[in-house]
Write a protein that holds these residues in place. Structure first.
Motif, PDB file in Angstrom:
ATOM      1  N   MET A 105       0.842  -1.193   0.000  1.00 17.44           N
ATOM      2  CA  MET A 105       0.000   0.000   0.000  1.00 17.44           C
ATOM      3  C   MET A 105       0.880   1.248   0.000  1.00 17.44           C
ATOM      4  O   MET A 105       2.068   1.196   0.321  1.00 17.44           O
ATOM      5  CB  MET A 105      -0.905   0.022   1.232  1.00 17.44           C
ATOM      6  N   LYS A 106       0.263   2.377  -0.336  1.00 11.69           N
ATOM      7  CA  LYS A 106       0.940   3.663  -0.282  1.00 11.69           C
ATOM      8  C   LYS A 106       0.691   4.309   1.081  1.00 11.69           C
ATOM      9  O   LYS A 106      -0.410   4.241   1.632  1.00 11.69           O
ATOM     10  CB  LYS A 106       0.413   4.611  -1.367  1.00 11.69           C
ATOM     11  N   ALA A 107       1.736   4.942   1.594  1.00 12.91           N
ATOM     12  CA  ALA A 107       1.610   5.741   2.806  1.00 12.91           C
ATOM     13  C   ALA A 107       2.474   6.980   2.646  1.00 12.91           C
ATOM     14  O   ALA A 107       3.527   6.934   1.995  1.00 12.91           O
ATOM     15  CB  ALA A 107       2.048   4.950   4.039  1.00 12.91           C
ATOM     16  N   THR A 108       2.020   8.097   3.193  1.00 12.11           N
ATOM     17  CA  THR A 108       2.822   9.314   3.166  1.00 12.11           C
ATOM     18  C   THR A 108       3.582   9.430   4.471  1.00 12.11           C
ATOM     19  O   THR A 108       3.118   8.984   5.524  1.00 12.11           O
ATOM     20  CB  THR A 108       1.947  10.562   2.969  1.00 12.11           C
ATOM     21  N   VAL A 109       4.739  10.055   4.412  1.00 17.02           N
ATOM     22  CA  VAL A 109       5.586  10.193   5.597  1.00 17.02           C
ATOM     23  C   VAL A 109       6.099  11.624   5.677  1.00 17.02           C
ATOM     24  O   VAL A 109       6.649  12.155   4.699  1.00 17.02           O
ATOM     25  CB  VAL A 109       6.782   9.219   5.550  1.00 17.02           C
ATOM     26  N   TYR A 110       5.879  12.238   6.836  1.00 19.66           N
ATOM     27  CA  TYR A 110       6.470  13.548   7.106  1.00 19.66           C
ATOM     28  C   TYR A 110       7.888  13.330   7.620  1.00 19.66           C
ATOM     29  O   TYR A 110       8.113  12.612   8.599  1.00 19.66           O
ATOM     30  CB  TYR A 110       5.639  14.311   8.136  1.00 19.66           C
ATOM     31  N   ASN A 111       8.866  13.960   6.942  1.00 14.44           N
ATOM     32  CA  ASN A 111      10.279  13.755   7.256  1.00 14.44           C
ATOM     33  C   ASN A 111      10.920  14.933   7.982  1.00 14.44           C
ATOM     34  O   ASN A 111      12.124  14.905   8.243  1.00 14.44           O
ATOM     35  CB  ASN A 111      11.065  13.503   5.965  1.00 14.44           C
ATOM     36  N   GLY A 112      10.122  15.962   8.304  1.00 15.84           N
ATOM     37  CA  GLY A 112      10.713  17.190   8.823  1.00 15.84           C
ATOM     38  C   GLY A 112      11.152  18.082   7.680  1.00 15.84           C
ATOM     39  O   GLY A 112      11.130  17.697   6.499  1.00 15.84           O
ATOM     40  N   ASN A 113      11.525  19.330   7.993  1.00 13.15           N
ATOM     41  CA  ASN A 113      12.050  20.270   6.990  1.00 13.15           C
ATOM     42  C   ASN A 113      11.092  20.465   5.817  1.00 13.15           C
ATOM     43  O   ASN A 113      11.515  20.515   4.658  1.00 13.15           O
ATOM     44  CB  ASN A 113      13.416  19.801   6.479  1.00 13.15           C
ATOM     45  N   GLN A 114       9.784  20.538   6.119  1.00 18.17           N
ATOM     46  CA  GLN A 114       8.757  20.770   5.100  1.00 18.17           C
ATOM     47  C   GLN A 114       8.828  19.744   3.973  1.00 18.17           C
ATOM     48  O   GLN A 114       8.668  20.073   2.789  1.00 18.17           O
ATOM     49  CB  GLN A 114       8.860  22.195   4.541  1.00 18.17           C
ATOM     50  N   SER A 115       9.048  18.493   4.354  1.00 19.86           N
ATOM     51  CA  SER A 115       9.226  17.443   3.351  1.00 19.86           C
ATOM     52  C   SER A 115       8.339  16.239   3.639  1.00 19.86           C
ATOM     53  O   SER A 115       8.310  15.725   4.757  1.00 19.86           O
ATOM     54  CB  SER A 115      10.690  17.001   3.325  1.00 19.86           C
ATOM     55  N   PHE A 116       7.615  15.819   2.607  1.00 16.70           N
ATOM     56  CA  PHE A 116       6.843  14.576   2.646  1.00 16.70           C
ATOM     57  C   PHE A 116       7.351  13.652   1.554  1.00 16.70           C
ATOM     58  O   PHE A 116       7.778  14.096   0.484  1.00 16.70           O
ATOM     59  CB  PHE A 116       5.354  14.840   2.388  1.00 16.70           C
ATOM     60  N   THR A 117       7.280  12.351   1.818  1.00 15.75           N
ATOM     61  CA  THR A 117       7.533  11.361   0.783  1.00 15.75           C
ATOM     62  C   THR A 117       6.396  10.356   0.779  1.00 15.75           C
ATOM     63  O   THR A 117       5.663  10.209   1.773  1.00 15.75           O
ATOM     64  CB  THR A 117       8.869  10.627   1.021  1.00 15.75           C
ATOM     65  N   VAL A 118       6.243   9.680  -0.356  1.00 16.12           N
ATOM     66  CA  VAL A 118       5.250   8.609  -0.482  1.00 16.12           C
ATOM     67  C   VAL A 118       6.018   7.298  -0.555  1.00 16.12           C
ATOM     68  O   VAL A 118       6.915   7.139  -1.388  1.00 16.12           O
ATOM     69  CB  VAL A 118       4.380   8.796  -1.734  1.00 16.12           C
ATOM     70  N   ILE A 119       5.677   6.369   0.329  1.00 18.66           N
ATOM     71  CA  ILE A 119       6.402   5.096   0.397  1.00 18.66           C
ATOM     72  C   ILE A 119       5.452   3.937   0.131  1.00 18.66           C
ATOM     73  O   ILE A 119       4.233   4.077   0.220  1.00 18.66           O
ATOM     74  CB  ILE A 119       7.079   4.907   1.771  1.00 18.66           C
ATOM     75  N   GLU A 120       6.030   2.803  -0.214  1.00 20.71           N
ATOM     76  CA  GLU A 120       5.285   1.550  -0.322  1.00 20.71           C
ATOM     77  C   GLU A 120       5.574   0.725   0.924  1.00 20.71           C
ATOM     78  O   GLU A 120       6.732   0.618   1.356  1.00 20.71           O
ATOM     79  CB  GLU A 120       5.719   0.775  -1.573  1.00 20.71           C
ATOM     80  N   LYS A 121       4.540   0.156   1.521  1.00 25.60           N
ATOM     81  CA  LYS A 121       4.729  -0.659   2.725  1.00 25.60           C
ATOM     82  C   LYS A 121       3.713  -1.786   2.746  1.00 25.60           C
ATOM     83  O   LYS A 121       2.703  -1.754   2.018  1.00 25.60           O
ATOM     84  CB  LYS A 121       4.606   0.195   3.989  1.00 25.60           C
ATOM     85  N   GLU A 122       3.967  -2.783   3.564  1.00 22.52           N
ATOM     86  CA  GLU A 122       3.030  -3.893   3.708  1.00 22.52           C
ATOM     87  C   GLU A 122       1.770  -3.440   4.446  1.00 22.52           C
ATOM     88  O   GLU A 122       1.829  -2.581   5.339  1.00 22.52           O
ATOM     89  CB  GLU A 122       3.688  -5.038   4.485  1.00 22.52           C
ATOM     90  N   ILE A 123       0.650  -4.029   4.073  1.00 19.51           N
ATOM     91  CA  ILE A 123      -0.597  -3.759   4.777  1.00 19.51           C
ATOM     92  C   ILE A 123      -0.580  -4.546   6.087  1.00 19.51           C
ATOM     93  O   ILE A 123      -0.406  -5.762   6.089  1.00 19.51           O
ATOM     94  CB  ILE A 123      -1.817  -4.157   3.924  1.00 19.51           C
ATOM     95  N   ASP A 124      -0.753  -3.841   7.203  1.00 16.01           N
ATOM     96  CA  ASP A 124      -0.680  -4.471   8.519  1.00 16.01           C
ATOM     97  C   ASP A 124      -1.985  -5.180   8.874  1.00 16.01           C
ATOM     98  O   ASP A 124      -3.082  -4.674   8.586  1.00 16.01           O
ATOM     99  CB  ASP A 124      -0.382  -3.425   9.599  1.00 16.01           C
ATOM    100  N   THR A 125      -1.870  -6.313   9.511  1.00 16.29           N
ATOM    101  CA  THR A 125      -3.028  -7.030  10.040  1.00 16.29           C
ATOM    102  C   THR A 125      -3.458  -6.356  11.346  1.00 16.29           C
ATOM    103  O   THR A 125      -2.610  -6.069  12.195  1.00 16.29           O
ATOM    104  CB  THR A 125      -2.687  -8.499  10.320  1.00 16.29           C
ATOM    105  N   PRO A 126      -4.753  -6.061  11.517  1.00 19.39           N
ATOM    106  CA  PRO A 126      -5.175  -5.417  12.762  1.00 19.39           C
ATOM    107  C   PRO A 126      -4.953  -6.305  13.974  1.00 19.39           C
ATOM    108  O   PRO A 126      -5.205  -7.510  13.940  1.00 19.39           O
ATOM    109  CB  PRO A 126      -6.668  -5.142  12.529  1.00 19.39           C
ATOM    110  N   LYS A 127      -4.465  -5.704  15.047  1.00 16.76           N
ATOM    111  CA  LYS A 127      -4.227  -6.407  16.300  1.00 16.76           C
ATOM    112  C   LYS A 127      -5.528  -6.533  17.088  1.00 16.76           C
ATOM    113  O   LYS A 127      -6.581  -6.042  16.660  1.00 16.76           O
ATOM    114  CB  LYS A 127      -3.181  -5.657  17.116  1.00 16.76           C
TER     115      LYS A 127
END
Length: 338
Positions: free
Chosen positions: A1-23
Motif C-alpha cells: 500500500m501507499k503511505a505518506t511520511v512527514y520527514n521534517g524540513n517541510q518534506s513529505f515522501t510517499v512510500i510503499e509498505k506492507e498492509i498491517d493485520t489489525p491487532k
C-alpha cells in the motif's frame, strides 16, 4: 500500500509498505479521504517536531470503509462506512473528572501516533463512529472539523434568537457560523480577508470587514443596542481579543476557540462590568461527533462548498506547498486511494 511520511524540513515522501493485520481491539480502515487541517500545516512548518515522531504518517480528518476487523472487536463489520474520532483517552485519571476528551494524558491520533494519510489505517475500534450507507465520503471527511464547531456552539449555550459574532472566517469559523445559524442564531462573521468574506456570502452567512467598519457599532445597530449574546474567538490574534469584550453584551458569553500559545492582554474590567463569561472549548466529545454526523447525513447545509480541492495522495508535497501559496482556500482533501 501507499503511505505518506512527514520527514521534517517541510518534506513529505510517499512510500510503499506492507498492509498491517489489525491487532486485538483494532480495525483496519480503507481510507477514502483525508482532510488537511491547520494542525497538519503547523506540522509541515516544523512547529510540532518535538511532538511528532519523525518520520511519521500524519492526518486525522478522514472517512473510509472498514476493511478488516481484528480479534476481540464487536459491533463492526467489513464494508461499513466510518469516521475516526482521533482521541486516545485510555490513560484517564480520577483527576480528569470524567472529561476524557481533555484528560491529562490524552493522545491525539494522527499527531502523537500514525494518522490517516495512507491507503489503509489500523485504529482502536473504540474511536470509530458508524456512518449510514448513503453517506457521501467526501463530505464525511468534514465530520472531524465540524465536530469542533458543534462542540464550540454547544459549550456556548447558544439558543435560537440570540446573536453571535464569529471572529475569524477561516474553515473553523465558517463551520461555527453554520452550526450557530442552524441552531437559530443571528450570526455575524468578522473577517479581514475579502475573499473569505465573499465565500461567507456564498454560504448564506453575513460577514463584515472590521478594518472597514466600526464592528462594535455595527453589531450594536444590528441588535438594537444589546450587542452579542455569544462571541466566538476563532482568529487567534490580538485585535480579536481586544474587541471580543466590547462586542459581548450584558451577561454575554465569549468562547475561546483559537489556540493562544502565549499569554495575551485581555480587558478583564469588562468581565466585571458586564458580568461576562469566558468559556474554553477544546476538541469534541462523542455527542458532538454524532451531531456532526447527523448534520452531514441530512446534507441541508452547503458543506460541499467547504471542499476547495481534492488531490491524490501521491501529490502530498505539492498539496502542502500550494496551501502555503494559497492560504485563502478552505478544505483540501487527499484521495487516499490514488
Amino acid at each position: 500500500m501507499k503511505a505518506t511520511v512527514y520527514n521534517g524540513n517541510q518534506s513529505f515522501t510517499v512510500i510503499e509498505k506492507e498492509i498491517d493485520t489489525p491487532k486485538s481491539g483494532e480495525v483496519r480502515i480503507k481510507v477514502a479521504y483525508s482532510g488537511v487541517c491547520g494542525t497538519d500545516v503547523h506540522i509541515y512548518h516544523g512547529m510540532m517536531d518535538k511532538r511528532v515522531s519523525i518520520p511519521q504518517t500524519i492526518g486525522h480528518e478522514m472517512s473510509g470503509v472498514i476493511d478488516e476487523v481484528g480479534p476481540d472487536v464487536e459491533g463492526f463489520t467489513e464494508g461499513e462506512k466510518v469516521v475516526v474520532r482521533p482521541l486516545d483517552d485510555r490513560l484517564v485519571k480520577p483527576s480528569d473528572k470524567g472529561f476524557n476528551h481533555i484528560c491529562e494524558n490524552l493522545k491525539f491520533i494522527g499527531i502523537d501516533s500514525p494518522g490517516s494519510m495512507q491507503q489503509y489505517w489500523n485504529v482502536p475500534a473504540f474511536v470509530l463512529h458508524k456512518l449510514r450507507p448513503e453517506t457521501d465520503l467526501k463530505l464525511a471527511a468534514l465530520i472531524e472539523p465540524l465536530s469542533v464547531a458543534v462542540h464550540d456552539v454547544r459549550m456556548s449555550g447558544l439558543v435560537a434568537g440570540e446573536t453571535s459574532v464569529v471572529l475569524g472566517g477561516g474553515p473553523i469559523g465558517l463551520l461555527v457560523a453554520m452550526v450557530a445559524k442552524e441552531a437559530g442564531a443571528n450570526v455575524i462573521i468578522s473577517e479581514v480577508n475579502e475573499t473569505r468574506i465573499q465565500m461567507a456570502g456564498e454560504f448564506g452567512l453575513k460577514a463584515v470587514n472590521p478594518t472597514k467598519i466600526d464592528l462594535v457599532q455595527y453589531v450594536r445597530e444590528q441588535t438594537e443596542g444589546r450587542l452579542a449574546d455569544v462571541v466566538f474567538e476563532v482568529a487567534g490574534v490580538q485585535p480579536a481579543l481586544d474587541v471580543m469584550t466590547e462586542l459581548a453584551g450584558i451577561r454575554g458569553r465569549i468562547v475561546m476557540v483559537a489556540i493562544h500559545g502565549q499569554k495575551k492582554p485581555v480587558d478583564l474590567f469588562k468581565f466585571f462590568w458586564k458580568e461576562l463569561k469566558l468559556i474554553g472549548a477544546r476538541v469534541y466529545e462523542k455527542e458532538d461527533y454524532e451531531k456532526a454526523i447527523a448534520l452531514i447525513t441530512a446534507n441541508e447545509l452547503p458543506f460541499e462548498k467547504m471542499i476547495t480541492d481534492v488531490q491524490p495522495l501521491s501529490n502530498i508535497q505539492q498539496v502542502f506547498e500550494n496551501i502555503d501559496k494559497n492560504p485563502e482556500g478552505l478544505k483540501v482533501l487527499m484521495d487516499c486511494q490514488l
